[in-house]
Design a protein around this motif. Structure first.
Motif, PDB file in Angstrom:
ATOM      1  N   ARG A 288       0.972  78.693  48.441  1.00 20.24           N
ATOM      2  CA  ARG A 288      -0.457  78.455  48.204  1.00 20.24           C
ATOM      3  C   ARG A 288      -0.696  77.168  47.402  1.00 20.24           C
ATOM      4  O   ARG A 288      -1.829  76.869  47.037  1.00 20.24           O
ATOM      5  CB  ARG A 288      -1.068  79.650  47.461  1.00 20.24           C
ATOM      6  CG  ARG A 288      -1.044  80.940  48.269  1.00 20.24           C
ATOM      7  CD  ARG A 288      -1.563  82.110  47.441  1.00 20.24           C
ATOM      8  NE  ARG A 288      -1.414  83.371  48.155  1.00 20.24           N
ATOM      9  CZ  ARG A 288      -2.295  83.854  49.034  1.00 20.24           C
ATOM     10  NH1 ARG A 288      -3.402  83.167  49.297  1.00 20.24           N
ATOM     11  NH2 ARG A 288      -2.081  84.999  49.633  1.00 20.24           N
ATOM     12  N   GLY A 289       0.382  76.442  47.084  1.00 19.33           N
ATOM     13  CA  GLY A 289       0.232  75.192  46.352  1.00 19.33           C
ATOM     14  C   GLY A 289      -0.003  75.363  44.867  1.00 19.33           C
ATOM     15  O   GLY A 289      -0.516  74.452  44.205  1.00 19.33           O
ATOM     16  N   ARG A 319      10.371  71.720  47.556  1.00 13.62           N
ATOM     17  CA  ARG A 319       9.258  71.672  46.612  1.00 13.62           C
ATOM     18  C   ARG A 319       9.540  72.507  45.357  1.00 13.62           C
ATOM     19  O   ARG A 319       8.685  72.621  44.485  1.00 13.62           O
ATOM     20  CB  ARG A 319       7.967  72.182  47.267  1.00 13.62           C
ATOM     21  CG  ARG A 319       7.560  71.456  48.543  1.00 13.62           C
ATOM     22  CD  ARG A 319       7.180  70.005  48.288  1.00 13.62           C
ATOM     23  NE  ARG A 319       6.121  69.811  47.326  1.00 13.62           N
ATOM     24  CZ  ARG A 319       4.816  69.879  47.617  1.00 13.62           C
ATOM     25  NH1 ARG A 319       4.423  70.172  48.856  1.00 13.62           N
ATOM     26  NH2 ARG A 319       3.909  69.653  46.689  1.00 13.62           N
ATOM     27  N   ILE A 320      10.747  73.110  45.265  1.00 10.60           N
ATOM     28  CA  ILE A 320      11.099  73.890  44.071  1.00 10.60           C
ATOM     29  C   ILE A 320      12.457  73.417  43.560  1.00 10.60           C
ATOM     30  O   ILE A 320      13.233  72.796  44.288  1.00 10.60           O
ATOM     31  CB  ILE A 320      11.138  75.412  44.350  1.00 10.60           C
ATOM     32  CG1 ILE A 320      12.228  75.764  45.359  1.00 10.60           C
ATOM     33  CG2 ILE A 320       9.771  75.907  44.823  1.00 10.60           C
ATOM     34  CD1 ILE A 320      12.453  77.255  45.534  1.00 10.60           C
ATOM     35  N   ILE A 335      13.437  65.991  37.428  1.00  9.45           N
ATOM     36  CA  ILE A 335      12.642  67.176  37.750  1.00  9.45           C
ATOM     37  C   ILE A 335      11.237  67.032  37.172  1.00  9.45           C
ATOM     38  O   ILE A 335      10.236  67.340  37.833  1.00  9.45           O
ATOM     39  CB  ILE A 335      13.338  68.448  37.220  1.00  9.45           C
ATOM     40  CG1 ILE A 335      14.626  68.717  38.011  1.00  9.45           C
ATOM     41  CG2 ILE A 335      12.410  69.662  37.326  1.00  9.45           C
ATOM     42  CD1 ILE A 335      15.491  69.813  37.425  1.00  9.45           C
ATOM     43  N   GLU A 336      11.153  66.535  35.928  1.00 11.25           N
ATOM     44  CA  GLU A 336       9.840  66.349  35.309  1.00 11.25           C
ATOM     45  C   GLU A 336       9.005  65.319  36.079  1.00 11.25           C
ATOM     46  O   GLU A 336       7.803  65.509  36.289  1.00 11.25           O
ATOM     47  CB  GLU A 336      10.018  65.920  33.848  1.00 11.25           C
ATOM     48  CG  GLU A 336      10.584  67.029  32.972  1.00 11.25           C
ATOM     49  CD  GLU A 336      11.079  66.518  31.637  1.00 11.25           C
ATOM     50  OE1 GLU A 336      10.713  65.383  31.265  1.00 11.25           O
ATOM     51  OE2 GLU A 336      11.843  67.238  30.974  1.00 11.25           O
ATOM     52  N   GLY A 342       3.512  65.685  41.507  1.00 12.15           N
ATOM     53  CA  GLY A 342       3.026  66.685  42.443  1.00 12.15           C
ATOM     54  C   GLY A 342       3.987  66.988  43.576  1.00 12.15           C
ATOM     55  O   GLY A 342       3.697  67.833  44.428  1.00 12.15           O
ATOM     56  N   ARG A 343       5.144  66.302  43.589  1.00  5.06           N
ATOM     57  CA  ARG A 343       6.123  66.568  44.656  1.00  5.06           C
ATOM     58  C   ARG A 343       6.796  67.918  44.471  1.00  5.06           C
ATOM     59  O   ARG A 343       7.320  68.487  45.414  1.00  5.06           O
ATOM     60  CB  ARG A 343       7.175  65.466  44.690  1.00  5.06           C
ATOM     61  CG  ARG A 343       6.664  64.130  45.250  1.00  5.06           C
ATOM     62  CD  ARG A 343       7.770  63.110  45.298  1.00  5.06           C
ATOM     63  NE  ARG A 343       8.204  62.719  43.958  1.00  5.06           N
ATOM     64  CZ  ARG A 343       9.449  62.400  43.637  1.00  5.06           C
ATOM     65  NH1 ARG A 343      10.401  62.474  44.538  1.00  5.06           N
ATOM     66  NH2 ARG A 343       9.754  62.031  42.407  1.00  5.06           N
ATOM     67  N   LEU A 344       6.820  68.414  43.251  1.00  2.29           N
ATOM     68  CA  LEU A 344       7.474  69.686  42.941  1.00  2.29           C
ATOM     69  C   LEU A 344       6.409  70.711  42.584  1.00  2.29           C
ATOM     70  O   LEU A 344       5.516  70.442  41.786  1.00  2.29           O
ATOM     71  CB  LEU A 344       8.432  69.492  41.763  1.00  2.29           C
ATOM     72  CG  LEU A 344       9.654  70.410  41.661  1.00  2.29           C
ATOM     73  CD1 LEU A 344      10.510  70.331  42.898  1.00  2.29           C
ATOM     74  CD2 LEU A 344      10.457  70.031  40.422  1.00  2.29           C
ATOM     75  N   LEU A 345       6.516  71.900  43.174  1.00  2.00           N
ATOM     76  CA  LEU A 345       5.528  72.952  42.923  1.00  2.00           C
ATOM     77  C   LEU A 345       6.060  74.073  42.041  1.00  2.00           C
ATOM     78  O   LEU A 345       5.270  74.844  41.497  1.00  2.00           O
ATOM     79  CB  LEU A 345       5.048  73.546  44.256  1.00  2.00           C
ATOM     80  CG  LEU A 345       4.090  72.682  45.070  1.00  2.00           C
ATOM     81  CD1 LEU A 345       3.854  73.307  46.444  1.00  2.00           C
ATOM     82  CD2 LEU A 345       2.763  72.525  44.334  1.00  2.00           C
ATOM     83  N   GLY A 346       7.376  74.202  41.938  1.00  3.14           N
ATOM     84  CA  GLY A 346       7.894  75.327  41.162  1.00  3.14           C
ATOM     85  C   GLY A 346       9.249  75.049  40.557  1.00  3.14           C
ATOM     86  O   GLY A 346      10.045  74.265  41.087  1.00  3.14           O
TER      87      GLY A 346
END
Length: 766
Positions: A288-289, A319-320, A335-336, A342-346
């Motif tokens: 769900r972003g 994305r995780i 990672i930060e 916004g490339r990483l969601l989780g």
């Protein structure tokens, strides 16, 4: 993701046919507006410019109070929530001092190297003229250490490096220590138990050396919300401190969800894995972003959640990412960067991310099982939420008794005052270590009672008789050639430890405390290290070496332990219902005499006990205990054959509920129950600190004995299983394979002890 309606999302989860868990409670916490207060005089010059560049034109009220006190030279402890700006409270006075006089110095102590590295980046980004900041820890190459000692005016380190590297070599640090203005102890709630007790004495030694070189630094301590911040800060520093408590930072609306995995077998109390449940929820949030962090209690849990989630996400798996201690600073920064862009969601993380490390704005936090304390729960929950935006926190419960207690009593989780963090710097073994270290650093005088208390004379006398100290020219001198610091483990009250080797690579894979090695790493044991499985092939007691072979092993091992306990003295006594409750010192001998192999649940296991020839581990420690009578057992309907199981079950559940009353976990405490103990002349239940000399847990728990017994009974009564399960009476640390246990008997025993109606066990067939 902006505009997420988290309440509607939870409703969809409840209606879902794929998610089998239960939403047992939801709570909407209202938004909070920022409260500002002007600082007089305000930051000026380059610092004002740098703050403005970060968008900081005003300070929150709690920040202003803190900066004002630190400027005035008051020793303070700052207590406020996650991401409330505690770091800025001490950065501003330190940077102001650098701008005023760059020859003055500051020492910043963090509980982990990763946090120190992160905070170094935060300082460097100010680009203040004259600021020369550096970490000083085990990762700093030897050829750079002299440069840091000579040139740095702000040094970031940890208790270990202070103990092993800086204080024993203080003459190399004379210039730095003589100009020391500020000492910061960040995330002080992490300094508890034996590690906290050692850390307190390390800080006392630092104060002594600073005074020797002519400085009198201001101490600043920061903490998440705990039950006794001023007391802990005072014990850690040996100083009177000013408590500054409050949070004036803004917060958006937050939805709290308690999620209980479904029962797979109501009779045995077995529930679906929280790892499985957390992975399902995590995957849905990422799809769900919604930017999400998932906390696991161990590295293995963290890795399993990431692997399972990545498998389910398919093309979205990039994305995780996992994020934990042990990664390089470069990996963490990457990672930060991916998060901020916004490339990483989780991310899935261990409690390393409780400690103030900045991973950007997050919309949701998933906690895979209760993290052990209310303080940690609040720290991890606080990772969700960006200023005024809405956020969500989901606690996915495990089978543990405390997890299930909170599922039944959500108000206890959400409104209960945080537990006190306890330390015992007067532990005799710990005092021996640090008085020895202090004598090595500078000869001891009577005036050093200012740092070590009235116990100094008795400790010094003991060390003289042992030959560790000798009297010369009115002072006590260390007799050894090398520093005693290197003979010490800061995570244990015992100086001895084992080194673990991988037999294939011949590399060291870790260190293990003497007390734990016999139960966790005996020959034939299956040992887990950073997610990898090893079979222990050899334990060499003389060389203190353990040889371990890596491999995929389809079972785990359980040690069989015989325990003997005797009472040395009783310090306090009281009554709880019909039971006498005592606090005092005890001698505990734990003897691992064998082990058995067990396969994962549902696949069977071996009942055969493999015998071992190992020495017992003995210690003197603190304990509290309940002394019962035979007439009480008779009134509870417990004849001699049923009494051991009832006492044993009550002991297990009490230990499981202990973190409600002090910051601890099962590995910090032990227990013993018996139908007859010679020192009490009757049935007894003992709960003791798991460290030689004690860590301060037992005295804290003794004060809340009545509440502990009531919470234990409530847990037993509310658990839906029939005969006992991991959510009530079974313990993963039991040295007797959880035998015998009687849940019904424990309920009858505690009901009768508290003079409660006995019919509350009718539904259990008791």
């Amino acid at each position: 993701m902006e505009g997420t309606d988290f309440r509607r999302l939870v409703e969809r989860w409840q209606d879902s046919t794929t998610l089998g868990g239960d939403v047992v409670h939801t709570r909407l916490l209202p938004a909070r507006e920022a409260r500002f207060e002007d600082l007089v005089p305000p930051p000026a010059g380059a610092l004002a410019d740098r703050l403005a560049a970060r968008g900081i034109n005003r300070l929150y009220r709690h920040q202003t109070r803190a900066v004002r006190n630190i400027r005035e030279g008051n020793h303070v402890v700052l207590v406020s929530g996650t991401a409330s700006g505690k770091t800025l409270c001490y950065q501003i006075p330190i940077l102001e001092q650098v701008l005023h006089d760059p020859t003055r110095t500051a020492l910043l102590m963090y509980p982990t190297k990763a946090l120190a590295q992160d905070q170094l980046g935060s300082l460097d980004r100010f680009t203040i003229p004259g600021l020369l900041a550096s970490t000083y820890d085990g990762d700093l190459p030897s050829h750079q250490r002299n440069r840091v000692r000579r040139t740095a005016n702000v040094v970031l380190t940890n208790p270990d490096m202070l103990h092993y590297g800086i204080l024993p070599n203080h003459r190399l640090w004379e210039s730095f220590l003589s100009r020391l203005d500020h000492v910061v102890i960040d995330e002080m709630h992490y300094l508890r138990g034996v590690f906290g007790s050692h850390s307190a004495r390390i800080v006392h030694r630092l104060r002594r050396l600073a005074a020797h070189y002519g400085s009198n630094p201001t101490f600043v301590l920061t903490s998440a919300t705990i039950g006794n911040p001023a007391e802990l800060a005072s014990h850690l520093t040996g100083l009177d401190v000013t408590l500054l408590e409050g949070d004036a930072s803004p917060a958006g609306e937050r939805l709290v969800v308690l999620w209980n995995p479904p029962l797979e077998d109501p009779e045995s109390g077995v529930r679906r894995s929280p790892i499985y449940e957390a992975s399902h929820l995590y995957v849905d949030l990422v799809r769900r972003g919604i930017r999400t962090i998932v906390f696991g209690r161990s590295r293995k849990t963290t890795e399993l959640i990431h692997i399972e989630s990545a498998r389910r996400l398919g093309k979205l798996a990039d994305r995780i990412a996992p994020y934990r201690a042990g990664y390089t600073a470069e990996d963490r920064r990457e990672i930060e960067r991916r998060f901020f862009s916004g490339r990483l969601l989780g991310v899935t993380a261990t409690n390393a991310l409780e400690l103030g490390i900045d991973v950007g704005g997050l919309d949701a936090a998933l906690l895979c099982t209760f993290p052990g304390t209310i303080s940690s729960y609040r720290q991890q929950s606080g990772r969700a939420g960006r200023s005024s935006e809405a956020s969500m926190v989901v606690l996915v419960a495990g089978e543990d008794a405390l997890d299930q207690y909170f599922m039944r009593h959500p108000e206890e989780l959400l409104a209960r005052p945080p537990e006190p963090a306890v330390i015992n710097p007067d532990n005799r073994r710990i005092l021996d270590v640090h008085v020895s270290c202090a004598a090595h650093e500078l000869p001891l005088a009577l005036s050093d009672r200012h740092y070590f208390g009235e116990e100094l004379e008795e400790t010094a006398r003991r060390l003289v008789l042992m030959g560790s100290l000798r009297h010369r020219h009115g002072k006590l001198h260390w007799t050894g050639r090398r520093s005693p610091a290197h003979q010490t483990s800061l995570r244990s009250s015992d100086r001895r430890s084992f080194t673990l080797y991988d037999v294939l690579s011949k590399k060291v894979i870790g260190e293990l405390e003497w007390e734990r090695a016999f139960s966790d790493a005996h020959e034939g044991a299956v040992y887990l290290h950073q997610g990898a499985t090893y079979l222990i092939e050899r334990m060499d007691l003389r060389r203190r070496e353990i040889l371990a072979r890596p491999g995929g092993i389809g079972y785990y091992t359980e040690p069989y332990i015989e325990k003997d306990l005797s009472v040395i003295d009783t310090e306090r006594s009281s009554e709880i219902g019909l039971m006498a409750c005592h606090l005092g010192r005890v001698r505990v001998a734990s003897h691992v005499i064998g082990f058995r192999n067990r396969f994962e649940r549902g696949t069977g296991g071996h009942r055969e006990i493999h015998r071992l020839d190992l020495p017992p581990v003995e210690m003197e420690t603190q304990a509290f205990w309940f002394a019962l009578t035979d007439s009480l057992l008779e009134a509870a309907g417990l004849e001699s054959r049923r009494a051991p199981g009832a006492l044993h079950a009550a002991e297990h559940t009490m230990i499981a509920m202990m973190p409600l009353f002090a910051i601890c976990d099962r590995s910090d405490i032990g227990g013993l129950s018996t139908s007859f103990h010679p020192d009490t002349r009757g049935p007894a239940i003992f709960i003791h600190d798991g460290y030689d000399g004690g860590a301060g847990i037992a005295p804290t728990a003794y004060e809340t004995g009545g509440e502990l017994v009531a919470a234990t009974l409530e847990t037993l009564l509310q658990c839906p299983c029939s005969t006992g399960c991991p959510s009530c009476v079974q313990s993963p640390k039991c040295g007797n394979f959880n035998e015998p246990l009687s849940k019904v008997g424990a309920i009858r025993l505690l009901n009768t002890s508290l003079d409660e109606p006995a019919n509350s066990v009718d539904r259990l067939g008791g």
